[in-house]
Structure formats: structure tokens, C-alpha cells
Design an enzyme around this catalytic site. Sequence first.
Site, PDB file in Angstrom:
ATOM      1  N   TRP A  35       0.758  -1.373  -0.092  1.00 29.96           N
ATOM      2  CA  TRP A  35       0.059   0.234  -0.009  1.00 29.96           C
ATOM      3  C   TRP A  35       0.782   1.207  -0.017  1.00 29.96           C
ATOM      4  O   TRP A  35       1.702   1.375   0.633  1.00 29.96           O
ATOM      5  CB  TRP A  35      -1.223  -0.001   1.311  1.00 29.96           C
ATOM      6  CG  TRP A  35      -1.602   1.398   1.503  1.00 29.96           C
ATOM      7  CD1 TRP A  35      -1.139   2.442   2.179  1.00 29.96           C
ATOM      8  CD2 TRP A  35      -2.945   1.577   1.170  1.00 29.96           C
ATOM      9  NE1 TRP A  35      -1.816   3.350   2.337  1.00 29.96           N
ATOM     10  CE2 TRP A  35      -3.053   3.050   1.634  1.00 29.96           C
ATOM     11  CE3 TRP A  35      -3.903   1.169   0.687  1.00 29.96           C
ATOM     12  CZ2 TRP A  35      -4.301   3.659   1.484  1.00 29.96           C
ATOM     13  CZ3 TRP A  35      -5.109   1.892   0.393  1.00 29.96           C
ATOM     14  CH2 TRP A  35      -5.311   3.173   0.994  1.00 29.96           C
ATOM     15  N   MET A  36       0.325   2.338  -0.761  1.00 32.06           N
ATOM     16  CA  MET A  36       0.801   3.713  -0.708  1.00 32.06           C
ATOM     17  C   MET A  36      -0.239   4.525  -0.438  1.00 32.06           C
ATOM     18  O   MET A  36      -1.268   4.673  -0.979  1.00 32.06           O
ATOM     19  CB  MET A  36       1.613   3.912  -2.100  1.00 32.06           C
ATOM     20  CG  MET A  36       1.798   5.341  -2.350  1.00 32.06           C
ATOM     21  SD  MET A  36       2.427   5.761  -4.152  1.00 32.06           S
ATOM     22  CE  MET A  36       4.027   5.631  -3.907  1.00 32.06           C
ATOM     23  N   ASN A  37       0.120   5.750   0.259  1.00 31.95           N
ATOM     24  CA  ASN A  37      -0.780   6.984   0.295  1.00 31.95           C
ATOM     25  C   ASN A  37       0.119   8.144   0.217  1.00 31.95           C
ATOM     26  O   ASN A  37       1.075   7.989  -0.806  1.00 31.95           O
ATOM     27  CB  ASN A  37      -1.694   6.962   1.433  1.00 31.95           C
ATOM     28  CG  ASN A  37      -1.416   6.715   2.551  1.00 31.95           C
ATOM     29  OD1 ASN A  37      -1.093   5.838   3.255  1.00 31.95           O
ATOM     30  ND2 ASN A  37      -1.399   7.891   3.430  1.00 31.95           N
ATOM     31  N   ASP A  38       0.118   9.295   1.042  1.00 27.37           N
ATOM     32  CA  ASP A  38       0.493  10.475   0.570  1.00 27.37           C
ATOM     33  C   ASP A  38       1.954  10.429   0.460  1.00 27.37           C
ATOM     34  O   ASP A  38       2.808   9.822   0.881  1.00 27.37           O
ATOM     35  CB  ASP A  38       0.486  11.556   1.976  1.00 27.37           C
ATOM     36  CG  ASP A  38      -0.729  11.611   2.867  1.00 27.37           C
ATOM     37  OD1 ASP A  38      -1.621  10.690   2.250  1.00 27.37           O
ATOM     38  OD2 ASP A  38      -0.778  12.111   3.731  1.00 27.37           O
ATOM     39  N   PHE A  97       3.670   8.859  10.354  1.00 25.68           N
ATOM     40  CA  PHE A  97       2.913   9.371   9.458  1.00 25.68           C
ATOM     41  C   PHE A  97       3.436  10.646   8.624  1.00 25.68           C
ATOM     42  O   PHE A  97       4.575  10.725   8.691  1.00 25.68           O
ATOM     43  CB  PHE A  97       1.649  10.045  10.598  1.00 25.68           C
ATOM     44  CG  PHE A  97       0.346   9.083  10.536  1.00 25.68           C
ATOM     45  CD1 PHE A  97       0.577   7.644  10.330  1.00 25.68           C
ATOM     46  CD2 PHE A  97      -0.792   9.583  11.068  1.00 25.68           C
ATOM     47  CE1 PHE A  97      -0.531   6.824  10.755  1.00 25.68           C
ATOM     48  CE2 PHE A  97      -1.696   8.700  11.273  1.00 25.68           C
ATOM     49  CZ  PHE A  97      -1.576   7.116  10.986  1.00 25.68           C
ATOM     50  N   ARG A 159      -0.779  16.440  13.008  1.00 20.39           N
ATOM     51  CA  ARG A 159      -0.178  15.654  12.177  1.00 20.39           C
ATOM     52  C   ARG A 159       0.255  16.322  11.063  1.00 20.39           C
ATOM     53  O   ARG A 159      -0.367  17.493  10.655  1.00 20.39           O
ATOM     54  CB  ARG A 159      -0.721  14.370  12.006  1.00 20.39           C
ATOM     55  CG  ARG A 159      -2.019  14.606  11.212  1.00 20.39           C
ATOM     56  CD  ARG A 159      -2.577  13.187  10.850  1.00 20.39           C
ATOM     57  NE  ARG A 159      -3.877  13.141  10.388  1.00 20.39           N
ATOM     58  CZ  ARG A 159      -5.002  13.212  11.218  1.00 20.39           C
ATOM     59  NH1 ARG A 159      -4.782  12.902  12.448  1.00 20.39           N
ATOM     60  NH2 ARG A 159      -6.098  13.092  10.713  1.00 20.39           N
ATOM     61  N   GLU A 213      -5.318  18.512   7.014  1.00 18.13           N
ATOM     62  CA  GLU A 213      -4.309  17.429   7.130  1.00 18.13           C
ATOM     63  C   GLU A 213      -3.370  18.180   5.873  1.00 18.13           C
ATOM     64  O   GLU A 213      -3.770  18.934   5.236  1.00 18.13           O
ATOM     65  CB  GLU A 213      -4.906  16.099   6.320  1.00 18.13           C
ATOM     66  CG  GLU A 213      -5.763  15.262   7.380  1.00 18.13           C
ATOM     67  CD  GLU A 213      -6.132  14.003   6.951  1.00 18.13           C
ATOM     68  OE1 GLU A 213      -6.504  13.728   5.776  1.00 18.13           O
ATOM     69  OE2 GLU A 213      -5.917  13.157   7.796  1.00 18.13           O
TER      70      GLU A 213
HETATM   71  C1  FRU Z   1      -3.459  12.053   4.674  1.00 17.49           C
HETATM   72  C2  FRU Z   1      -3.516  11.387   6.044  1.00 17.49           C
HETATM   73  C3  FRU Z   1      -2.404  12.137   6.782  1.00 17.49           C
HETATM   74  C4  FRU Z   1      -1.700  11.006   7.772  1.00 17.49           C
HETATM   75  C5  FRU Z   1      -1.357   9.957   6.840  1.00 17.49           C
HETATM   76  C6  FRU Z   1      -1.689   8.692   7.234  1.00 17.49           C
HETATM   77  O1  FRU Z   1      -3.982  11.179   3.626  1.00 17.49           O
HETATM   78  O2  FRU Z   1      -4.454  10.855   6.578  1.00 17.49           O
HETATM   79  O3  FRU Z   1      -3.167  13.154   7.749  1.00 17.49           O
HETATM   80  O4  FRU Z   1      -0.406  11.686   8.269  1.00 17.49           O
HETATM   81  O5  FRU Z   1      -2.537  10.070   5.698  1.00 17.49           O
HETATM   82  O6  FRU Z   1      -1.111   7.395   6.472  1.00 17.49           O
END
Ligand code: FRU
Length: 478
Positions: A35-38, A97, A159, A213
Site C-alpha cells: 500500500w501507498m498513500n501521501d 505518518f 500531524r 491534513e
Molecule cells: C492524509 C493522511 C495524513 C496522515 C497519513 C496517514 O492522507 O491521513 O493526515 O499523516 O495520511 O497515513
Amino acid sequence: MTFSIAHAEQELQKRSATLNPRWYPRYHLAARAGWMNDPNGLVWFDGWYHAFYQHHPYSTQWGPMHWGHARSKDLVHWEHLPVALAPEGPEDKDGCFSGSAVVDGDTLALIYTGHKFHGDPGSDDNLYQVQCLATSRDGIHFERQGQIIDTPAGLHHFRDPKVWREGDTWYLIVGSRVGDTGQVRLYSSADLRQWQEEGVLAEAQEGMGYMWECPDFFTLNGKRILMFSPQGLAAEGYRNRNLFQSGYLIGDWQQGQPFSTDGEFIELDHGHDFYAPQSFLTPDGRRIVIGWLDMWESPMPEQQDGWAGMLSLPREIRLGADNRLQMVPAEEVATLRGSYYPLLAQQLHNQRSHIVDDAEAIELELVWSMKSATAESYGLALGDGLRIAVDTQAQRLTLERRYPQFALEGTRSIALPAGDRLSLRIFIDRSSVEVFVNDGEACLSSRIYPLEGQRELALFASNGRATLHSGGYWPLDK
Ligand code: FRU
């Protein structure tokens, strides 16, 4: 389970060997597996661009966050590097995070959020988010320096630190939730380790969200831009259609004062999938933004293939004369182009005009003459799943995706620009589309999931005529 970088690397090697590549990007950055996000810590350091990202190597679902890592000489060809951070310490035991990176002399510094529960992780009352530092000399191996900012009394969601330097001072902003109000808090430091509170830089007015965020704060043409990703905005007509938004406020700021803005929140991208963008500067002074090309709680069919999530193209942002941000692909993106294939200027009349059979990695430039069009709908189609079209009745440019087998159906749109010419730069990758309108006036980005045989690219006009003034395409080679 105890986490470590070595263990994450073993897992990624195993998982990447069995990945199904049918939707895996050809020219965008995605994790090797899992998985990948930000995007996190975007920075130029020691001759390389670095991109870190929120990463869960152990499954295709979000989980205890690691920082994935890749580097590039040109923002488009990426080399994967070992995982940079694993949630190993007491300060980040439940996740590393989002955060940012700065260059401090000969050191690369990562400033990120340590996410941890004291007690039952089922309740936000037990949640603590603190800001942490890790440093590196070689840009590959990081030494944990531990917590640098504790959770303020009474807060839980705190965060996504973004750090920058002005004169001799380091500044840090962090997104927070105070009751049901999103906020950005400001801190300052002389050494990245000791931080002073500088108060609230900005906070949500009525209806502007319960949590902000991934804040970012920078200057363009003498104006200050606060870019962030608010949670909790209600959809309003064509606006704020996605679960969460990302966008910006424009204003002015002097050190020691709050940010002064007219409060108008403008969305950055109008597609289905763009979130948590972060900006950074190139050595030649361009401000580039990269976002996560996905949306929380949206189906991600690539999970069945062993991976999930990808990043957007790098986009240069400028401030237009109308005080709006314009976004165009970073100039380096053009280095991906193979041979150029012009399209004939043409009139289409209730027809579909074939371009290529199997569009997997392609850039198109299409210039339409809107005034003479009588068609109710005209534009570009990819198989039966994607249409980027002018809706002449609604007077909107629409991006419609239709993948009912994956529960992904729906339209995003923008008002048609004024004037006769509609100029579109469209980037298709195996599971994404990004549309840049009239040299940066607007942008629409979405994930797409064509199956085998659903990648025929064609122009079309329905119920009338449409005029393609000029156009062409480039296969994008790696
Ligand atoms: C945004 C977020 C951030 C958090 C991270 C967690 O997409 O929710 O606020 O640091 O992703 O993976």
C-alpha cells in the site's frame, strides 16, 4: 509484530515478485508492492530528487505506516531505495505518518508525525500524535532523533509537519483538530530540535472542515499560499464532490502575524482522485506539487494485484493574474515522449474516429474549436470506460469513468473555459488519467481500470458535429 526496515525489505522483495502488472504505472511512481498513500519529504538533496511516501509493505491495505523511498534525477524516472522509516520507536510505534524533508547543511532531515496509542487503539481519546526527526548524510540511511514536539494538551489529531526556512529561522506548520475545527499551528526553531509555539496560523471558518491534513505554506509572486487537505467539507453542486478535498487559500503573511486571507477555498484538482499534495522547490526555483492519485475509502481494484496507490505527475504551479493557481506538468515530463504522431484537423459528425488500439502510456494534445460545435457531446474515449468530453448542454468539460464491475462510476467536471479554443493535454497511464486544461487553468485527475481489450482510444462526436482544430500524441517511453 515488531517492525524493522530489514523485515519490510524482505517482505517487499517477496511481494513484488508476484505483482500483477496490468494496472501498474509505466511512468508514475508507485510502491514496489503493498500500500501507498501521501507523498512525503519531497526534496532535492545532493543531486537527487527524493520522494518518500506513506507505505504499508505488509499488505495492500493501509496499516502501520512506514516511509517508502525513491529518488530521481529528473522527476520522472524513479529508482526505488530501501524503506527509510519503520515504526520502530516508542514515539511512532503505531505509524510514521506524513511529514516533510529539509536540507540542513550536509544533512537531510525528515520531520514526520509519530502516531501512537496509549491503551486501546479503538478510541481517539487514546491517540497521541507527536512530531519526530530523523537525519541522514547519504540520503538513504536515516538515524532516528526521536520526538521534537509533543502533542499539545487537549489535542489528539496533530500531524503532517511541513518545514521550511526563512532567513535564520526554521518554521514548521502542523495540521490539527480542535473539537470540530481544523487548524494549522505554527512553530519556529533555530536548530530543528528545539521548537517554540508561534500560535495558530489559520483555522477553519464555518463549514471549512473538522480537520486540516497535510498543510503546506509557500510564496508565489509575493502572495502566500496555504495549501491543505481539509476533511469534512460538504459537497455543493459541482464542488467538493470527493470524500476529502485538497486546495488552497491565498493571502499575505508577516512573521509574527496570523495569515490574512479572504477565506475562499479553491480546489486544486477536479477529478476523482487527488489528495494530500505536497510542494517543493527545484534547484532552479520552480515550485512543484505532487499528490496522491487516489481517494480515501474509494475502491482500489489494484489491491487484487498486490499493490495499491500511486502518485500524480510532478506539476509546476504558478500564480495566475486572476490570483488562481495554475498547474502544468513539470517540463521534465516531456522527456518521456517517444515519436510524435499528428492527428489531422477534422470535423467529426456522429462518429468515432480511431486513434490507437492499445493506449497504455500516452500523452495527447487536443485543441477543439468550441464555437462551431453542434454535437451534444464530443471528445476523447478510452474503450467504454473513460470519456473526456464537452457537454454542450451543461457547458462543462466532463471526465466520466464507468467501471461498474469495480463499483467505480461517475462524473467530475469543470465549467468550460471562455473563448473558442479548448486545449487539453491528457496523460494516460495503465490505471490513471490526468487532464490539463488550457495551459494550467484547471486539472482533472482520476484512476481508471480498463480490462484487456478496453484500451482503444478514439475521438467522438454524438448528436451533431465537432471540430478538432489540431492535435497529436506521443507514446510515452520509459
Ligand atoms: C492524509 C493522511 C495524513 C496522515 C497519513 C496517514 O492522507 O491521513 O493526515 O499523516 O495520511 O497515513
